[in-house]
Design an enzyme around this catalytic site. Structure first.
Site, PDB file in Angstrom:
ATOM      1  N   GLU A 116      31.187  32.037  55.660  1.00 64.45           N
ATOM      2  CA  GLU A 116      32.679  31.541  54.416  1.00 64.45           C
ATOM      3  C   GLU A 116      33.138  32.385  53.785  1.00 64.45           C
ATOM      4  O   GLU A 116      32.140  33.414  53.086  1.00 64.45           O
ATOM      5  CB  GLU A 116      31.484  30.840  54.275  1.00 64.45           C
ATOM      6  CG  GLU A 116      30.371  30.377  52.955  1.00 64.45           C
ATOM      7  CD  GLU A 116      30.220  28.949  52.276  1.00 64.45           C
ATOM      8  OE1 GLU A 116      31.366  28.536  51.537  1.00 64.45           O
ATOM      9  OE2 GLU A 116      29.122  28.668  52.978  1.00 64.45           O
ATOM     10  N   LYS A 118      33.803  33.701  49.996  1.00 67.80           N
ATOM     11  CA  LYS A 118      33.169  34.149  49.267  1.00 67.80           C
ATOM     12  C   LYS A 118      34.207  33.957  48.311  1.00 67.80           C
ATOM     13  O   LYS A 118      35.633  34.244  47.421  1.00 67.80           O
ATOM     14  CB  LYS A 118      33.100  35.030  48.168  1.00 67.80           C
ATOM     15  CG  LYS A 118      31.804  35.613  47.651  1.00 67.80           C
ATOM     16  CD  LYS A 118      31.183  36.166  47.519  1.00 67.80           C
ATOM     17  CE  LYS A 118      29.942  37.083  46.123  1.00 67.80           C
ATOM     18  NZ  LYS A 118      30.935  36.445  45.273  1.00 67.80           N
ATOM     19  N   ASP A 120      36.209  33.176  43.880  1.00 70.70           N
ATOM     20  CA  ASP A 120      36.417  33.768  42.811  1.00 70.70           C
ATOM     21  C   ASP A 120      36.587  33.001  41.530  1.00 70.70           C
ATOM     22  O   ASP A 120      37.221  32.380  41.773  1.00 70.70           O
ATOM     23  CB  ASP A 120      37.469  34.213  42.873  1.00 70.70           C
ATOM     24  CG  ASP A 120      37.121  36.449  42.277  1.00 70.70           C
ATOM     25  OD1 ASP A 120      35.984  36.895  41.081  1.00 70.70           O
ATOM     26  OD2 ASP A 120      38.395  36.579  41.638  1.00 70.70           O
ATOM     27  N   GLU A 176      30.372  27.469  43.596  1.00 69.47           N
ATOM     28  CA  GLU A 176      30.940  28.323  42.724  1.00 69.47           C
ATOM     29  C   GLU A 176      32.015  26.960  42.507  1.00 69.47           C
ATOM     30  O   GLU A 176      33.026  25.842  42.581  1.00 69.47           O
ATOM     31  CB  GLU A 176      31.885  28.987  43.860  1.00 69.47           C
ATOM     32  CG  GLU A 176      32.347  30.091  42.876  1.00 69.47           C
ATOM     33  CD  GLU A 176      31.613  31.399  42.937  1.00 69.47           C
ATOM     34  OE1 GLU A 176      31.618  31.929  42.505  1.00 69.47           O
ATOM     35  OE2 GLU A 176      30.256  31.189  43.457  1.00 69.47           O
ATOM     36  N   TYR A 228      27.331  26.213  48.363  1.00 64.38           N
ATOM     37  CA  TYR A 228      26.924  27.319  49.523  1.00 64.38           C
ATOM     38  C   TYR A 228      25.974  26.641  49.501  1.00 64.38           C
ATOM     39  O   TYR A 228      25.635  27.573  50.483  1.00 64.38           O
ATOM     40  CB  TYR A 228      27.477  28.537  48.936  1.00 64.38           C
ATOM     41  CG  TYR A 228      27.157  28.571  47.897  1.00 64.38           C
ATOM     42  CD1 TYR A 228      26.156  29.754  47.203  1.00 64.38           C
ATOM     43  CD2 TYR A 228      28.348  29.131  46.540  1.00 64.38           C
ATOM     44  CE1 TYR A 228      25.430  29.909  45.885  1.00 64.38           C
ATOM     45  CE2 TYR A 228      27.836  29.777  45.703  1.00 64.38           C
ATOM     46  CZ  TYR A 228      27.092  30.045  45.361  1.00 64.38           C
ATOM     47  OH  TYR A 228      25.765  30.523  44.408  1.00 64.38           O
ATOM     48  N   LYS A 293      25.545  34.220  56.387  1.00 63.08           N
ATOM     49  CA  LYS A 293      23.944  34.134  56.429  1.00 63.08           C
ATOM     50  C   LYS A 293      23.522  34.568  57.745  1.00 63.08           C
ATOM     51  O   LYS A 293      24.214  33.424  58.205  1.00 63.08           O
ATOM     52  CB  LYS A 293      23.716  33.100  54.891  1.00 63.08           C
ATOM     53  CG  LYS A 293      24.799  33.375  53.852  1.00 63.08           C
ATOM     54  CD  LYS A 293      24.561  31.679  53.309  1.00 63.08           C
ATOM     55  CE  LYS A 293      24.440  32.159  51.786  1.00 63.08           C
ATOM     56  NZ  LYS A 293      24.637  31.202  51.275  1.00 63.08           N
ATOM     57  N   LYS A 317      33.469  42.228  50.665  1.00 62.46           N
ATOM     58  CA  LYS A 317      34.165  42.381  50.250  1.00 62.46           C
ATOM     59  C   LYS A 317      35.480  42.944  50.673  1.00 62.46           C
ATOM     60  O   LYS A 317      36.285  43.763  50.953  1.00 62.46           O
ATOM     61  CB  LYS A 317      34.059  43.394  48.693  1.00 62.46           C
ATOM     62  CG  LYS A 317      32.804  42.932  47.252  1.00 62.46           C
ATOM     63  CD  LYS A 317      32.551  41.081  47.598  1.00 62.46           C
ATOM     64  CE  LYS A 317      32.744  40.911  46.441  1.00 62.46           C
ATOM     65  NZ  LYS A 317      32.058  41.748  44.734  1.00 62.46           N
ATOM     66  N   CYS A 411      74.105  45.284  27.187  1.00 62.21           N
ATOM     67  CA  CYS A 411      73.308  45.477  28.981  1.00 62.21           C
ATOM     68  C   CYS A 411      73.757  46.480  28.676  1.00 62.21           C
ATOM     69  O   CYS A 411      74.235  47.624  28.101  1.00 62.21           O
ATOM     70  CB  CYS A 411      74.749  44.626  29.534  1.00 62.21           C
ATOM     71  SG  CYS A 411      74.940  45.235  31.372  1.00 62.21           S
ATOM     72  N   CYS A 414      76.230  47.921  31.236  1.00 59.77           N
ATOM     73  CA  CYS A 414      77.974  48.210  31.187  1.00 59.77           C
ATOM     74  C   CYS A 414      78.400  48.326  29.953  1.00 59.77           C
ATOM     75  O   CYS A 414      79.184  47.336  29.703  1.00 59.77           O
ATOM     76  CB  CYS A 414      79.215  46.783  32.103  1.00 59.77           C
ATOM     77  SG  CYS A 414      77.860  45.128  31.592  1.00 59.77           S
ATOM     78  N   CYS A 429      73.555  39.217  30.190  1.00 55.42           N
ATOM     79  CA  CYS A 429      74.771  40.852  29.735  1.00 55.42           C
ATOM     80  C   CYS A 429      75.535  38.795  30.309  1.00 55.42           C
ATOM     81  O   CYS A 429      76.201  38.948  31.471  1.00 55.42           O
ATOM     82  CB  CYS A 429      74.616  40.936  31.300  1.00 55.42           C
ATOM     83  SG  CYS A 429      76.662  42.216  31.278  1.00 55.42           S
ATOM     84  N   CYS A 435      81.047  43.333  35.153  1.00 53.03           N
ATOM     85  CA  CYS A 435      78.850  44.626  35.386  1.00 53.03           C
ATOM     86  C   CYS A 435      79.083  44.745  36.664  1.00 53.03           C
ATOM     87  O   CYS A 435      78.630  44.296  37.314  1.00 53.03           O
ATOM     88  CB  CYS A 435      78.727  43.415  34.359  1.00 53.03           C
ATOM     89  SG  CYS A 435      76.240  44.089  34.838  1.00 53.03           S
TER      90      CYS A 435
HETATM   91  O1  I6G Z   1      27.499  33.861  44.486  1.00 54.96           O
HETATM   92  C1  I6G Z   1      27.747  33.730  45.774  1.00 54.96           C
HETATM   93  C2  I6G Z   1      28.283  33.410  46.575  1.00 54.96           C
HETATM   94  C3  I6G Z   1      28.479  32.442  47.888  1.00 54.96           C
HETATM   95  C4  I6G Z   1      26.374  33.480  46.974  1.00 54.96           C
HETATM   96  C5  I6G Z   1      26.263  32.604  47.822  1.00 54.96           C
HETATM   97  C6  I6G Z   1      27.801  32.297  48.283  1.00 54.96           C
HETATM   98  O2  I6G Z   1      28.043  31.913  49.573  1.00 54.96           O
HETATM   99  C7  I6G Z   1      28.947  31.146  50.466  1.00 54.96           C
HETATM  100  N1  I6G Z   1      25.146  32.695  48.662  1.00 54.96           N
HETATM  101  C8  I6G Z   1      24.399  32.924  47.572  1.00 54.96           C
HETATM  102  C9  I6G Z   1      22.794  32.855  48.534  1.00 54.96           C
HETATM  103  C10 I6G Z   1      23.931  33.667  46.525  1.00 54.96           C
HETATM  104  N2  I6G Z   1      24.972  34.242  46.147  1.00 54.96           N
HETATM  105  C11 I6G Z   1      22.661  33.867  46.131  1.00 54.96           C
END
Ligand code: I6G
Length: 677
Positions: A116, A118, A120, A176, A228, A293, A317, A411, A414, A429, A435
């Site tokens: 899946e 990650k 931010d 998250e 998650y 995982k 990443k 400007c 011109c 302008c 121009c």
């Molecule tokens: O920081 C994380 C983001 C997403 C995770 C994570 C994750 O799974 C989609 N899964 C684990 C097991 C951990 N951190 C420790």
């Protein structure tokens, strides 16, 4: 009929609102108009105020945030919140897989992985006891976090009570909290309007919104949570696979990522990564990688942990979306409408998958807001389809040689006066067609594919023509002679003949293209099409009063004003007359009220990759036919156009039984209605 007993009505309103919330925030499937939702919420608030004995902490009315806290309480995580190991290449993934197989050494040659994106965002833990949300906490250092219960309660995708009666007595859910890109853009746009500080990126905005002692502020921020995994579990048994655990969390009312998938073998993991990398920019949220995982929990247990990370998981990443670089200089560009835009010239830097050497600084307010100087180290961000932005200055790194940016007082092209309209951030302008920069931009726009489509008249050639003094407005293009063209650098006989032929061919055009090609402020393709359809011919359009213009779909007071200014300008109308004299013409079109358009009243959604045109172009063509184009699929969607790589929108359309067509069928439909692409 609502129940006669008010306490019963309260319960049924709560159930109804919870169910709408679940469908909207967790299943991503809006099922009720906002007004109906608001009406029920108002009724619930009214009844709860009248019958205080009915108050319950898990009522959907209890999400608005109460009295501010004095400070955050510390929370010790019962099960530590670990971090993840990182991989940066397909090869790293192969090593990860090798380590897993070696350690398991049970003869299997491939493993099943749950994958899946990650997100931010900010890692948090939610603790449910007997199905009720008891505590929300940040990850902190993994052992101890901060109690943010009052804030997480305001987030609609977090259930205050789990659905169904079969959840463990104690269930700690991890995930998250993030801010979707659209919400982030809106939040920052509002902050800019009010002259307030903006957030650097969606992650900072999410963190700042969670770190509020006053939960009413959090409640006003567009936050979501995607789960998650689980931490502490007591008094209940969970399924034996990661993917099934996620499915169970979703049944209990928690949001999980719709992109989650199960694949076998590391090559399939890398293919999943590559496919998502292609779609990264079009996802509605920022992601910084993909988490893989081992799917089977028994295998996870055998693999165990190393220092502070599980051996059974890895995050591969993506390239960073923010990087640090240096501001070398600032140049001021003058656009088609005279808008003066400061452009940052940067030391080239690889960010968000491309090398960036320019970024817009928007306007003088933005320069002031950033407090930026030439020579500064700056953070550049490139995320999604958005053009690169300078998001902040690293003040600690400011060199002694740094110098202030001087915004021009005239400007830069011109030397005409520049002005800023009241309430506008942009300086313009006032030179108009005098121009050179505006001349070039107007001619480039006029010649472009979706306007007059003059093949061979590229940007470089337009610049040459203006710089050589051969053309100063679009009408001048049609009186260019062969000898004049042959005098230009790098122009041979064949190119000159081709250009003259292309100019000749472009004279037969359509009214919508012609209106669009004129480059009137705020008149894009869709508005040009609506104007043409509404008035049918040029004379009717050019003589329309402001009130008549306002009757056209999409035309508000600002656009009507720009149109009238254009038609009232002698210089502009002289250019139009010269164009007509040169032979530019178009057939009148049958006046067509908006409701007579073939797709009037329909709602379309476009997703996935298209070959023949971009998604934006497809949307514009559908709008020409009268369709409304929406960003998400709901029960109201008439049809989804799905190209390769379509994901959650396609899944949702299938669930809802919405018609789905491919790009080829869309092209046939457009051709049937005479819309060119
Ligand atoms: O920081 C994380 C983001 C997403 C995770 C994570 C994750 O799974 C989609 N899964 C684990 C097991 C951990 N951190 C420790």
């Amino acid at each position: 009929m609502p129940p006669a007993d008010p306490l019963q009505e309260i319960e049924s309103l709560r159930e109804q609102l919870d169910s709408w919330n679940y469908r909207y925030y967790v299943l991503d499937e809006p099922s009720v108009p906002d007004v109906e939702y608001d009406r029920c919420m108002q009724r619930l608030l009214q009844l709860e105020a009248r019958y205080p004995q009915s108050q319950r902490a898990d009522s959907p009315s209890q999400r608005v945030g109460g009295q501010p806290l004095q400070q955050f309480r510390q929370v010790a995580h019962e099960v530590p919140m670990l971090s993840l190991d990182n991989a940066f290449s397909a090869e790293d993934m192969v090593h990860f897989n090798r380590r897993l197989l070696d350690r398991l050494s049970d003869g299997s040659d491939s493993l099943e992985f749950a994958c899946e994106p990650k997100l931010d965002g900010i890692a948090v833990s939610l603790l449910y006891r007997d199905g009720l949300l008891q505590r929300g906490a940040t990850r902190g250092d993994g052992a101890t976090g901060e109690d943010i219960t009052h804030n997480v309660r305001t987030i609609r995708s977090i259930p205050l009570r789990l659905r169904g009666g079969d959840c463990p007595t104690v269930l700690e859910v991890r995930g998250e909290i993030y801010m979707p890109r659209a919400g982030f853009e809106q939040l920052n746009a509002r902050a800019r309007e009010r002259g307030e500080k903006t957030f650097v990126n969606p992650r900072n905005a999410a963190a700042g919104s969670l770190r509020q002692l006053d939960a009413r502020i959090t409640a006003s921020r567009p936050l979501e949570m995607c789960c998650y995994g689980v931490g502490l579990v007591e008094g209940g048994v969970l399924p034996d696979r990661q993917a099934s655990v996620l499915a169970r969390l979703r049944d209990w009312g928690l949001k999980i990522n719709p992109e989650s998938a199960v694949v076998r073998g590391i090559d399939a993991c890398n293919a999943y990564f590559d496919a998502l990398a292609l779609r990264r920019d079009s996802l509605p949220y920022d992601i910084d990688g993909i988490v893989f995982k081992v799917n089977e929990l028994a295998l996870q247990e055998r693999l165990g942990f190393v220092s502070r990370a599980p051996r059974w998981a890895i995050a591969r990443k993506f390239p960073a979306q923010e990087e640090i670089t240096r501001l070398l200089d600032v140049e001021f560009q003058v656009g088609r409408t005279g808008a003066i835009t400061p452009v940052a010239r940067l030391e080239p830097v690889f960010v968000g998958g491309v090398t960036v050497s320019n970024a817009t600084l928007h306007n003088s307010d933005e320069i002031e807001r950033l407090g930026i100087q030439i020579g500064d180290s700056v953070i550049v961000r490139r995320a999604g389809d958005v053009i690169p932005q300078v998001v902040s200055v690293v003040l600690e790194k400011r060199p002694d040689s740094a110098r202030a940016i001087q915004f021009p007082t005239r400007c830069p092209v011109c030397q005409s006066a520049i002005e800023r309209e009241e309430g506008e951030a942009v300086w313009r302008c006032m030179g108009g067609l005098v121009c050179g920069a505006q001349q070039k931009a107007a001619i480039k726009h006029f010649a472009s594919r979706r306007a007059m489509d003059i093949e061979g008249l590229g940007d470089k050639l337009v610049e040459q023509l203006v710089d050589e003094g051969l053309v100063d407005n679009v009408a001048g293009l049609y009186v260019l002679s062969r000898p004049q063209l042959l005098n230009l650098e790098r122009m041979g006989d064949k190119s000159a003949d081709n250009l003259l032929a292309a100019l000749d061919a472009s004279k037969q055009t359509t009214l919508p293209r012609f209106i669009f090609a004129l480059g009137i402020r705020e008149v894009g393709e869709a508005t040009a099409r609506n104007l043409a359809r509404h008035f049918g011919n040029w004379a009717a359009l050019a003589s329309a009063t402001e009130a008549q213009l306002l009757q056209v779909d999409d035309v508000g007071p600002v656009v009507a004003d720009h149109l009238r200014q254009f038609f009232d300008s002698e210089a502009s109308m002289a250019v139009v007359a010269s164009l007509q004299q040169a032979g530019v013409s178009w057939p009148d079109i049958a006046r067509q009220p908006e409701q007579d358009t073939p797709l009037a009243g329909q709602v379309w959604v476009v997703t996935g990759k298209l070959e023949a045109f971009s998604r934006d172009e497809a949307k514009a063509r559908l709008q020409e036919l009268g369709a409304k184009v929406a960003g998400s699929v709901s029960a109201k969607t008439t049809c989804l156009v799905a190209g390769p790589g379509a994901g959650s929108k396609l899944a949702r359309a299938n669930e809802l039984g919405v018609e789905v067509i491919d790009e080829q069928s869309l092209l046939s439909l457009l051709a049937t209605h005479g819309v060119d692409i």
